[in-house]
Design an enzyme around this catalytic site. Structure first.
Site, PDB file in Angstrom:
ATOM      1  N   PRO A  20      17.499   0.676 -13.389  1.00 23.52           N
ATOM      2  CA  PRO A  20      16.692   2.510 -14.007  1.00 23.52           C
ATOM      3  C   PRO A  20      15.963   2.221 -14.981  1.00 23.52           C
ATOM      4  CG  PRO A  20      19.766   2.171 -13.891  1.00 23.52           C
ATOM      5  CD  PRO A  20      17.961   0.473 -13.117  1.00 23.52           C
ATOM      6  N   ASN A  21      14.683   2.555 -15.165  1.00 25.36           N
ATOM      7  CA  ASN A  21      13.534   2.595 -15.882  1.00 25.36           C
ATOM      8  C   ASN A  21      13.121   2.014 -16.388  1.00 25.36           C
ATOM      9  OD1 ASN A  21      14.839   5.908 -16.409  1.00 25.36           O
ATOM     10  ND2 ASN A  21      16.739   4.911 -16.883  1.00 25.36           N
ATOM     11  N   ARG A  45       9.515   3.726 -22.516  1.00 26.68           N
ATOM     12  CA  ARG A  45      10.561   3.881 -23.456  1.00 26.68           C
ATOM     13  C   ARG A  45      10.569   2.960 -24.080  1.00 26.68           C
ATOM     14  NH1 ARG A  45      15.066   0.691 -19.622  1.00 26.68           N
ATOM     15  NH2 ARG A  45      16.015   1.921 -20.397  1.00 26.68           N
ATOM     16  N   TYR A  49      12.549  -2.057 -26.652  1.00 26.92           N
ATOM     17  CA  TYR A  49      11.878  -2.223 -25.487  1.00 26.92           C
ATOM     18  C   TYR A  49      10.183  -2.896 -25.635  1.00 26.92           C
ATOM     19  CZ  TYR A  49      15.826  -0.195 -23.197  1.00 26.92           C
ATOM     20  OH  TYR A  49      17.202  -0.353 -23.323  1.00 26.92           O
ATOM     21  N   ASN A  73      17.722  -7.995 -13.918  1.00 28.05           N
ATOM     22  CA  ASN A  73      18.484  -7.007 -15.349  1.00 28.05           C
ATOM     23  C   ASN A  73      18.219  -5.641 -14.383  1.00 28.05           C
ATOM     24  OD1 ASN A  73      18.291  -5.169 -17.151  1.00 28.05           O
ATOM     25  ND2 ASN A  73      15.934  -5.875 -17.461  1.00 28.05           N
ATOM     26  N   ALA A 132      21.311  -0.416 -17.250  1.00 24.47           N
ATOM     27  CA  ALA A 132      22.268  -0.003 -17.299  1.00 24.47           C
ATOM     28  C   ALA A 132      23.145   0.513 -16.284  1.00 24.47           C
ATOM     29  CB  ALA A 132      21.879   2.260 -17.297  1.00 24.47           C
ATOM     30  N   HIS A 172      26.352  -2.252 -17.044  1.00 21.15           N
ATOM     31  CA  HIS A 172      27.378  -1.199 -18.031  1.00 21.15           C
ATOM     32  C   HIS A 172      28.374  -0.607 -17.282  1.00 21.15           C
ATOM     33  CE1 HIS A 172      24.507  -3.171 -21.090  1.00 21.15           C
ATOM     34  NE2 HIS A 172      23.991  -1.905 -21.098  1.00 21.15           N
ATOM     35  N   GLU A 193      21.110 -13.504 -15.366  1.00 22.33           N
ATOM     36  CA  GLU A 193      21.198 -11.660 -15.544  1.00 22.33           C
ATOM     37  C   GLU A 193      20.341 -11.758 -16.989  1.00 22.33           C
ATOM     38  OE1 GLU A 193      25.268 -10.424 -17.533  1.00 22.33           O
ATOM     39  OE2 GLU A 193      24.126  -8.992 -18.567  1.00 22.33           O
ATOM     40  N   HIS A 223      18.251  -9.489 -19.903  1.00 21.92           N
ATOM     41  CA  HIS A 223      17.819  -8.270 -20.797  1.00 21.92           C
ATOM     42  C   HIS A 223      17.131  -8.430 -21.977  1.00 21.92           C
ATOM     43  CE1 HIS A 223      20.775  -6.434 -18.609  1.00 21.92           C
ATOM     44  NE2 HIS A 223      22.059  -7.343 -19.230  1.00 21.92           N
ATOM     45  N   ILE A 224      16.472  -7.065 -21.618  1.00 26.77           N
ATOM     46  CA  ILE A 224      15.301  -7.499 -22.950  1.00 26.77           C
ATOM     47  C   ILE A 224      15.233  -7.208 -24.395  1.00 26.77           C
ATOM     48  CG2 ILE A 224      12.859  -5.835 -23.769  1.00 26.77           C
ATOM     49  CD1 ILE A 224      12.812  -5.209 -20.572  1.00 26.77           C
ATOM     50  N   ARG A 282      23.092  -4.081 -29.397  1.00 25.86           N
ATOM     51  CA  ARG A 282      23.038  -2.215 -30.225  1.00 25.86           C
ATOM     52  C   ARG A 282      24.990  -1.164 -29.805  1.00 25.86           C
ATOM     53  NH1 ARG A 282      18.417  -1.473 -25.381  1.00 25.86           N
ATOM     54  NH2 ARG A 282      18.560   0.400 -26.483  1.00 25.86           N
TER      55      ARG A 282
END
Ligand code: DQA
Length: 144
Positions: A9-10, A17, A22, A73, A76, A79, A97, A99-100, A106
């Site tokens: 998502p997103n 965004r 990102y 990826n 959200a 998590h 897996e 992640h950018i 974070r």
């Protein structure tokens, strides 16, 4: 060799965004970058994005007996999603897996990854280059 690249998502909002996190590359830029790398290393890629958990589960299941590797990826859903973890375990396709951003630096909730347990590696914080590194790793993993 066929690698399926699955985005959660997103990620279709890349470039719009939170560019401070990102970056400015759009989703179309990401797709073009992955396709160019696939051509360079001689693998076939299938790239998809869904904002829905079920769409991601379907994409993972569709890799069964069809793909040699998955780059995912889950965004959200990383998590929160036991369903995505179970899907990766179910198909038994080597999965990386990605992640950018560096999720470990974070909010605390981003350090939790359900899917990690089923992946051969996690690449985070390398920007969109992480996708290319994941493809290289899968190619090596498959002895190609
Ligand atoms: C992300 C990190 C996640 O925490 C977030 O929800 C995303 C993108 C990343 O690529 O850095 O949507 O997976």
């Amino acid at each position: 060799m066929i690698i399926r690249v699955i985005n959660g998502p997103n990620l279709n909002m890349l470039g719009i965004r939170e560019p401070n996190i990102y970056g400015h590359e759009t989703y179309a830029d990401l797709v073009a970058k992955i396709e160019a790398h696939a051509a360079k290393i001689g693998v076939e890629v299938e790239i998809m994005q869904s904002n829905c958990e079920g769409g991601l589960v379907d994409a993972i299941q569709g890799a069964w007996q069809h793909c040699d590797g998955i780059v995912i990826n889950p965004a959200a859903y990383t998590h929160t999603s036991v369903a995505i973890l179970d899907a990766v375990k179910a198909v038994g396709v080597p999965t990386v897996e990605v992640h950018i951003s560096d999720v470990s630096k974070r909010e605390a909730f981003r350090s939790v990854s359900y899917i990690r347990a089923a992946c051969i590696a996690t690449i985070a914080g390398h920007g969109t280059d992480g996708y290319l590194e994941a493809m290289d790793l899968l190619k090596k993993e498959c002895g190609q």
